[in-house]
Structures are given as structure tokens and as C-alpha cells.
Write a protein that holds these residues in place. Structure first.
Motif, PDB file in Angstrom:
ATOM      1  N   GLN A  57       0.824  -1.200   0.000  1.00  0.00           N
ATOM      2  CA  GLN A  57       0.000   0.000   0.000  1.00  0.00           C
ATOM      3  C   GLN A  57       0.864   1.258   0.000  1.00  0.00           C
ATOM      4  O   GLN A  57       1.808   1.376   0.782  1.00  0.00           O
ATOM      5  CB  GLN A  57      -0.911   0.005   1.233  1.00  0.00           C
ATOM      6  CG  GLN A  57      -1.820  -1.219   1.339  1.00  0.00           C
ATOM      7  CD  GLN A  57      -2.796  -1.315   0.189  1.00  0.00           C
ATOM      8  OE1 GLN A  57      -3.714  -0.505   0.067  1.00  0.00           O
ATOM      9  NE2 GLN A  57      -2.594  -2.309  -0.669  1.00  0.00           N
ATOM     10  N   THR A  58       0.536   2.188  -0.876  1.00  0.00           N
ATOM     11  CA  THR A  58       1.291   3.447  -0.947  1.00  0.00           C
ATOM     12  C   THR A  58       0.524   4.611  -0.318  1.00  0.00           C
ATOM     13  O   THR A  58       1.049   5.711  -0.207  1.00  0.00           O
ATOM     14  CB  THR A  58       1.606   3.793  -2.412  1.00  0.00           C
ATOM     15  OG1 THR A  58       0.379   3.851  -3.159  1.00  0.00           O
ATOM     16  CG2 THR A  58       2.522   2.737  -3.028  1.00  0.00           C
ATOM     17  N   LYS A  59      -0.714   4.329   0.102  1.00  0.00           N
ATOM     18  CA  LYS A  59      -1.525   5.349   0.766  1.00  0.00           C
ATOM     19  C   LYS A  59      -2.074   4.772   2.053  1.00  0.00           C
ATOM     20  O   LYS A  59      -2.682   3.698   2.055  1.00  0.00           O
ATOM     21  CB  LYS A  59      -2.680   5.797  -0.144  1.00  0.00           C
ATOM     22  CG  LYS A  59      -3.534   6.900   0.460  1.00  0.00           C
ATOM     23  CD  LYS A  59      -4.632   7.325  -0.505  1.00  0.00           C
ATOM     24  CE  LYS A  59      -5.492   8.433   0.114  1.00  0.00           C
ATOM     25  NZ  LYS A  59      -6.588   8.843  -0.816  1.00  0.00           N
ATOM     26  N   ARG A  60      -1.847   5.468   3.151  1.00  0.00           N
ATOM     27  CA  ARG A  60      -2.285   4.966   4.451  1.00  0.00           C
ATOM     28  C   ARG A  60      -3.793   5.098   4.604  1.00  0.00           C
ATOM     29  O   ARG A  60      -4.374   6.163   4.372  1.00  0.00           O
ATOM     30  CB  ARG A  60      -1.583   5.728   5.580  1.00  0.00           C
ATOM     31  CG  ARG A  60      -1.939   5.205   6.974  1.00  0.00           C
ATOM     32  CD  ARG A  60      -1.223   5.964   8.077  1.00  0.00           C
ATOM     33  NE  ARG A  60      -1.589   5.444   9.376  1.00  0.00           N
ATOM     34  CZ  ARG A  60      -1.120   5.937  10.534  1.00  0.00           C
ATOM     35  NH1 ARG A  60      -0.265   6.961  10.518  1.00  0.00           N
ATOM     36  NH2 ARG A  60      -1.510   5.404  11.685  1.00  0.00           N
ATOM     37  N   GLN A  61      -4.426   3.981   5.011  1.00  0.00           N
ATOM     38  CA  GLN A  61      -5.854   3.996   5.287  1.00  0.00           C
ATOM     39  C   GLN A  61      -6.109   4.496   6.710  1.00  0.00           C
ATOM     40  O   GLN A  61      -5.219   4.471   7.558  1.00  0.00           O
ATOM     41  CB  GLN A  61      -6.429   2.580   5.117  1.00  0.00           C
ATOM     42  CG  GLN A  61      -6.186   1.970   3.745  1.00  0.00           C
ATOM     43  CD  GLN A  61      -6.806   2.761   2.620  1.00  0.00           C
ATOM     44  OE1 GLN A  61      -7.946   3.217   2.728  1.00  0.00           O
ATOM     45  NE2 GLN A  61      -6.052   2.930   1.533  1.00  0.00           N
ATOM     46  N   THR A  87       7.495   3.284   2.440  1.00  0.00           N
ATOM     47  CA  THR A  87       6.110   3.703   2.658  1.00  0.00           C
ATOM     48  C   THR A  87       5.742   3.649   4.138  1.00  0.00           C
ATOM     49  O   THR A  87       5.025   4.520   4.636  1.00  0.00           O
ATOM     50  CB  THR A  87       5.142   2.814   1.846  1.00  0.00           C
ATOM     51  OG1 THR A  87       5.201   1.469   2.330  1.00  0.00           O
ATOM     52  CG2 THR A  87       5.504   2.825   0.373  1.00  0.00           C
ATOM     53  N   SER A  90       6.971   6.637   5.881  1.00  0.00           N
ATOM     54  CA  SER A  90       6.140   7.808   5.588  1.00  0.00           C
ATOM     55  C   SER A  90       4.817   7.737   6.346  1.00  0.00           C
ATOM     56  O   SER A  90       4.231   8.772   6.686  1.00  0.00           O
ATOM     57  CB  SER A  90       5.881   7.907   4.083  1.00  0.00           C
ATOM     58  OG  SER A  90       5.030   6.875   3.628  1.00  0.00           O
ATOM     59  N   PHE A  91       4.345   6.512   6.639  1.00  0.00           N
ATOM     60  CA  PHE A  91       3.094   6.340   7.382  1.00  0.00           C
ATOM     61  C   PHE A  91       3.279   6.607   8.879  1.00  0.00           C
ATOM     62  O   PHE A  91       2.472   7.279   9.515  1.00  0.00           O
ATOM     63  CB  PHE A  91       2.560   4.911   7.221  1.00  0.00           C
ATOM     64  CG  PHE A  91       2.061   4.563   5.849  1.00  0.00           C
ATOM     65  CD1 PHE A  91       1.896   5.537   4.865  1.00  0.00           C
ATOM     66  CD2 PHE A  91       1.748   3.250   5.528  1.00  0.00           C
ATOM     67  CE1 PHE A  91       1.442   5.214   3.599  1.00  0.00           C
ATOM     68  CE2 PHE A  91       1.287   2.910   4.275  1.00  0.00           C
ATOM     69  CZ  PHE A  91       1.144   3.883   3.302  1.00  0.00           C
TER      70      PHE A  91
END
Length: 245
Positions: A144-148, A208, A211-212
Motif C-alpha cells: 500500500q502506498t496510501k495509508r488507510q 512507505t 512515511s506512514f
């Protein structure tokens, strides 16, 4: 009932059929593996064991995803179409097995090597599946490159011992399959190829994760290793502002 509702229901029904077909295929293949390992000539037995281990791995991937993170459950959760490289690697192992069985049939009767391979595969499966069940909704087959919103850093269970237990399990499982087949060349090739794949994947994934979770993940990195030999993961280097001593 509206036409688009009918279409949706047909698509859903078709999806369920395809899922069932793949599950049936894996079950049938597993049965064939059992037959080969019990009824065929002795040098074929290890190939039967290999088929059983291979099919159980893919079937359990789907089942474990269904239990731990059902919202991401899809046809691809079987991992049967993981990548072209995975398919080529599997075919290469079959080619080596049959060539060596033809030239050196007694080589495929080294039961102790195959038993070690089964133990290694079992270890890998336990580690990987425990990681999936521990992480639950935080686990995904795709990086995943975008945190949910509900994504959290898991540091307990299997993650208390390895930063990437699912990769640790898969690495040893892949090597173990070649020990089962008593494939000396593919043992080496699988080890190198798997190491290279997970080294690159872990490096990207940890970028990633940093970054999260920032400092929280840096602290986790200091406490727990990746779990894979000679793989350190992404190393964050803090550079002080220009002019700062």
C-alpha cells in the motif's frame, strides 16, 4: 428489478463460480498429489508431496485472507496468478525434476532431503499465516502506498520477532519446495531469486511505512530485524540542515 441490479447479481454469481472453480481445481490437484505420492513408482513420490504442499499453500492463502481481512478478499487472493516470474520458476522446477528423474532416478529417492523440505515448508507456512492473522486488516497482498484510516503499525505476535514475517514465511516455503523435489539447482536459484525479490520489496515497503508511521517505525526497526538473512531494509539517514554541526 432494475437492469443494472440484474447485471450486478450476474457478475457476483459469475465471480462466485470462478472462485469455486479455482478452489475445486486446487482440491483436485491436491488429490492427484496424494495419489502420486502413494500409488506411483517410488521416484515420483516426492513430486506428489510437492503438489500437495503447493496446492495447500495457495488454498490456505485464500482461506486465511477470508478469515483475517475479508474486505480485501478477491479471486487473486489464491495467488495463482502472482506474476510471470513465479510461473516460470515453477515450470523450471518441474523441468529440473523430470530431467534428473530420467537421468538419476535414485536421486529422487533421497527421502531425508524431501522430509527436511516438508519441515521447512511447514515452518514457512506457520510463520506466514500467523503474520496474516495477526495483522488482519493491516495485511494486504499488494504493498500500500496510501495509508488507510484504520491502518496501524503491528508489532506484536509474529511481528515481535520479524519485521516482515509474511515474507520470511514465503521465502523459506519457496526454498523448501525445491528441497522436497530434491532439485539442487533450483534450491540455489530459488534462494537467490527469492532473496533478490524480497530485498527489493522490503526496501520499497519500508519507505512507505516510514512515511506512514515516522519515528514509531524507526524505533521498531532498531528493535526488530527483517527476519531474512542479510536484508536490512530501508535505512533512513537523517541529514542535518546546511550549516548545522
Amino acid at each position: 428489478m432494475r437492469p443494472h441490479h440484474l447485471t450486478s447479481r450476474k457478475c457476483l454469481k459469475f465471480h462466485h463460480i470462478i472462485v469455486a472453480v479455482r478452489g475445486c481445481f486446487l482440491g483436485s490437484a491436491c488429490s492427484v498429489g496424494i495419489i502420486i505420492s502413494t500409488l506411483c513408482e517410488a521416484s515420483y513420490h516426492v513430486f506428489g508431496w510437492y503438489i500437495v504442499v503447493l496446492t495447500l499453500f495457495h488454498y490456505s492463502e485464500y482461506i486465511t485472507t477470508a478469515i483475517g481481512n475479508p474486505s480485501t478478499l478477491a479471486l487473486d487472493s489464491y495467488l495463482l496468478n502472482h506474476s510471470w516470474a513465479y510461473g516460470i520458476a515453477a515450470i523450471a522446477s518441474w523441468v529440473e525434476y523430470f530431467i534428473e528423474r530420467w537421468l538419476l532416478p535414485d536421486m529422487k529417492k533421497l527421502w531425508y532431503v524431501s522430509i527436511i523440505g516438508i519441515i521447512v515448508c511447514l515452518w514457512g507456512e506457520i510463520v506466514r499465516k500467523s503474520a496474516m492473522l495477526t495483522a488482519k486488516t493491516n495485511f494486504n497482498h499488494i504493498v500500500q502506498t496510501k495509508r488507510q484510516d484504520d491502518h496501524e503499525l503491528v508489532t506484536w505476535g509474529a511481528y515481535k520477532f520479524f519485521r516482515h514475517p509474511s515474507y520470511v514465511g514465503w521465502f523459506w516455503w519457496s526454498v523448501g519446495t525445491q528441497l522436497i523435489l530434491v532439485n539442487p539447482f533450483c534450491v540455489i536459484i530459488y534462494t537467490l531469486a527469492s532473496w533478490s525479490f524480497f530485498n527489493e520489496r522490503i526496501h520499497f515497503e519500508e519507505m512507505t511505512l516510514l512515511s506512514f508511521f515516522g519515528e514509531k517505525y524507526l524505533d521498531y526497526q532498531k528493535r526488530v530485524g527483517t527476519g531474512l538473512p542479510f536484508i536490512k531494509g530501508y535505512q533512513y539517514i537523517h541529514c542535518p540542515p546546511t550549516g548545522e554541526n
